[in-house]
Scaffold this active site. Sequence first.
Site, mmCIF file in Angstrom:
data_model
loop_
_atom_site.group_PDB
_atom_site.id
_atom_site.type_symbol
_atom_site.label_atom_id
_atom_site.label_comp_id
_atom_site.label_asym_id
_atom_site.label_seq_id
_atom_site.Cartn_x
_atom_site.Cartn_y
_atom_site.Cartn_z
ATOM 1 C CG HIS A 155 -15.788 20.180 -11.568
ATOM 2 N ND1 HIS A 155 -16.886 20.717 -10.955
ATOM 3 C CD2 HIS A 155 -14.715 20.834 -11.053
ATOM 4 C CE1 HIS A 155 -16.508 21.671 -10.114
ATOM 5 N NE2 HIS A 155 -15.184 21.766 -10.162
ATOM 6 C CG ASP A 358 -22.135 13.644 -16.818
ATOM 7 O OD1 ASP A 358 -21.227 14.469 -16.626
ATOM 8 O OD2 ASP A 358 -23.233 13.939 -17.317
HETATM 9 C C1 GDG Z 1 -19.117 19.243 -15.649
HETATM 10 C C2 GDG Z 1 -19.108 17.713 -15.547
HETATM 11 C C3 GDG Z 1 -20.417 17.910 -13.430
HETATM 12 C C4 GDG Z 1 -26.871 23.398 -19.924
HETATM 13 N N1 GDG Z 1 -27.482 23.879 -21.020
HETATM 14 C C5 GDG Z 1 -27.877 25.126 -20.727
HETATM 15 C C6 GDG Z 1 -27.487 25.413 -19.409
HETATM 16 N N2 GDG Z 1 -26.876 24.332 -18.941
HETATM 17 C C7 GDG Z 1 -26.365 24.219 -17.563
HETATM 18 C C8 GDG Z 1 -27.119 23.177 -16.776
HETATM 19 C C9 GDG Z 1 -26.106 22.813 -15.698
HETATM 20 C C10 GDG Z 1 -24.780 22.969 -16.438
HETATM 21 O O1 GDG Z 1 -25.016 23.816 -17.556
HETATM 22 C C11 GDG Z 1 -24.271 21.644 -16.965
HETATM 23 O O2 GDG Z 1 -23.793 20.890 -15.887
HETATM 24 P P1 GDG Z 1 -23.657 19.307 -15.991
HETATM 25 O O3 GDG Z 1 -23.274 18.835 -14.651
HETATM 26 O O4 GDG Z 1 -24.947 18.724 -16.446
HETATM 27 O O5 GDG Z 1 -22.568 19.001 -17.107
HETATM 28 P P2 GDG Z 1 -21.111 19.603 -17.589
HETATM 29 O O6 GDG Z 1 -21.266 20.908 -18.265
HETATM 30 O O7 GDG Z 1 -20.510 18.539 -18.432
HETATM 31 O O8 GDG Z 1 -20.289 19.821 -16.231
HETATM 32 C C12 GDG Z 1 -20.355 17.239 -14.816
HETATM 33 C C13 GDG Z 1 -20.245 19.409 -13.551
HETATM 34 O O9 GDG Z 1 -19.074 19.748 -14.287
HETATM 35 C C14 GDG Z 1 -20.146 20.081 -12.174
HETATM 36 O O10 GDG Z 1 -19.181 19.477 -11.374
HETATM 37 O O11 GDG Z 1 -21.672 17.626 -12.856
HETATM 38 O O12 GDG Z 1 -20.330 15.834 -14.670
HETATM 39 O O13 GDG Z 1 -19.038 17.106 -16.851
HETATM 40 O O14 GDG Z 1 -26.136 23.721 -14.640
HETATM 41 O O15 GDG Z 1 -28.328 23.705 -16.299
HETATM 42 N N3 GDG Z 1 -27.749 26.587 -18.794
HETATM 43 C C15 GDG Z 1 -28.414 27.526 -19.516
HETATM 44 N N4 GDG Z 1 -28.806 27.310 -20.808
HETATM 45 C C16 GDG Z 1 -28.569 26.126 -21.452
HETATM 46 O O16 GDG Z 1 -28.946 25.952 -22.610
HETATM 47 N N5 GDG Z 1 -28.687 28.701 -18.943
#
Ligand code: GDG
Length: 467
Positions: A155, A358
Amino acid sequence: MSRLVVFSNRVPLGDKPSGGLVVALNDTMISQGGLWVGTETLESAPTENGAQLKPHPGATFERLTMGLTRDEHAQYYLGYSNSVLWPLFHGRADLLDVSTGQFSTYKAVNRRLAELSAPHLRPSDTIWIQDYHLIPLAMELRALGVSNPIGFFLHIPFPVASNIRALSDNAELLDWFSAYDLVGLQTQRDVANFIGAFRSLGHGELLPDGRIRYNNRFVRVASFPIGIDAEAFRAAAEQSPEMPEITTTAQKVMVGVDRLDYSKGLPHRLKGFQAFLREHGAVSDRITFLQIAPPTREDVQAYKDIRRELEQLSGEVNGEFGDIGYMPVQYIHRSIQRERLAGLFRRADIALVTPLNDGMNLVAKEYVAAQDPEDPGVLILSRFAGAAEQLAEGAILINPYDAASISEAIATAVAMPLEARQARHAAMWDQLTRYDNDWWTGTFLRTLGKAALSRRTSESFFIAAGE
Ligand code: GDG
């Protein structure tokens, strides 16, 4: 039909899963059933530590977890996974925090997980292992005689070879990856780095059909950008309650939502906003920048440092530009509910997403999905997010290292006419719905089936040829 067995560090145990990986796979498991295996940190060490997997009934699919002691959590999860592999794979070799015991515990946890889960596997299962915590798992399963198709999805970004050299045991990394039939990465750039690492560190050979041959093992690699269920997220945003609390004296709302992680470029984002206020603040609409940054991995020093830096910077910007009734930066260091997040995205005029590196960045995709297509907001996106490969046509791409680039992008977003916003949004919506969550799982699993078949044929050929 073959049963799907997913392995990931964390298994969704509550009613409302959160986090990109878990949300994406949860939908698949609910619709097609199967087995999901992961780890769980135990509050106190049991007498027979993790001697068997613990079932968690109550879902439409089977869930099993292996208990980790506090020490294993420190060495395997906080240690090797998040103080070595995470910084290294994000190009931050300067943040490596290597200490004795991490590497051996990381391998031991993977080995025990293989040993405890092997008896639960059936010959017709398809196995899909997720992310950097479990890279050695396929090799451990193979050593136990598991010959099922095994795929892996990373990821986070795959690093350039020069960064991998910072790992003392980097040869093992290539061995671990080569035990898979298929390795899925987020972007084309990651695929190029993966092939480069095999070529320059391990004398791997890229075959004309795209597979890598390494020590007479064959591994296929390809990019499968992770998607979201865009329609469902849009529906959640439409149904989300009004948010009177963010109706401020500002005319515009700009939002950022990220785990408080150094890879997300949060200080760079604030410096960019500060540059905007200095350059354009006097003539622009007033903007409130709302940054939600829930805590994560707080026991790791680098995460303590980034928190302090961010708090200091928000104070600085508010001190410089705040007024009675107007605080330019609202920084919230806690998690909010997913439904409210969807509504917040829809309400926000701009999203500012500035990672330094990312894998994908699902927040960028969720922001686009949440918009009203008649009056959409503008996405400002770092060129170093995997999502930039897909969303380049609609987002304003920026260089997070250059505050002026962020400042100009905010000014452009604020002034963007409705028609331009609609056209950009439509281009991004098209990508989101074409490459959604079902596309991601379906394409990966189909490719895995084919890769496993051709690997068996090639390996039996080399065995027969006595190589
Ligand atoms: C890894 C990789 C890749 C965030 N704050 C809250 C919340 N979130 C949710 C977001 C989103 C998820 O968490 C975060 O996903 P991201 O993709 O932005 O980032 P990572 O956590 O670093 O994820 C990344 C991912 O895996 C999937 O393959 O895209 O590059 O680093 O869904 O909405 N959700 C809630 N409250 C929050 O305060 N409910």
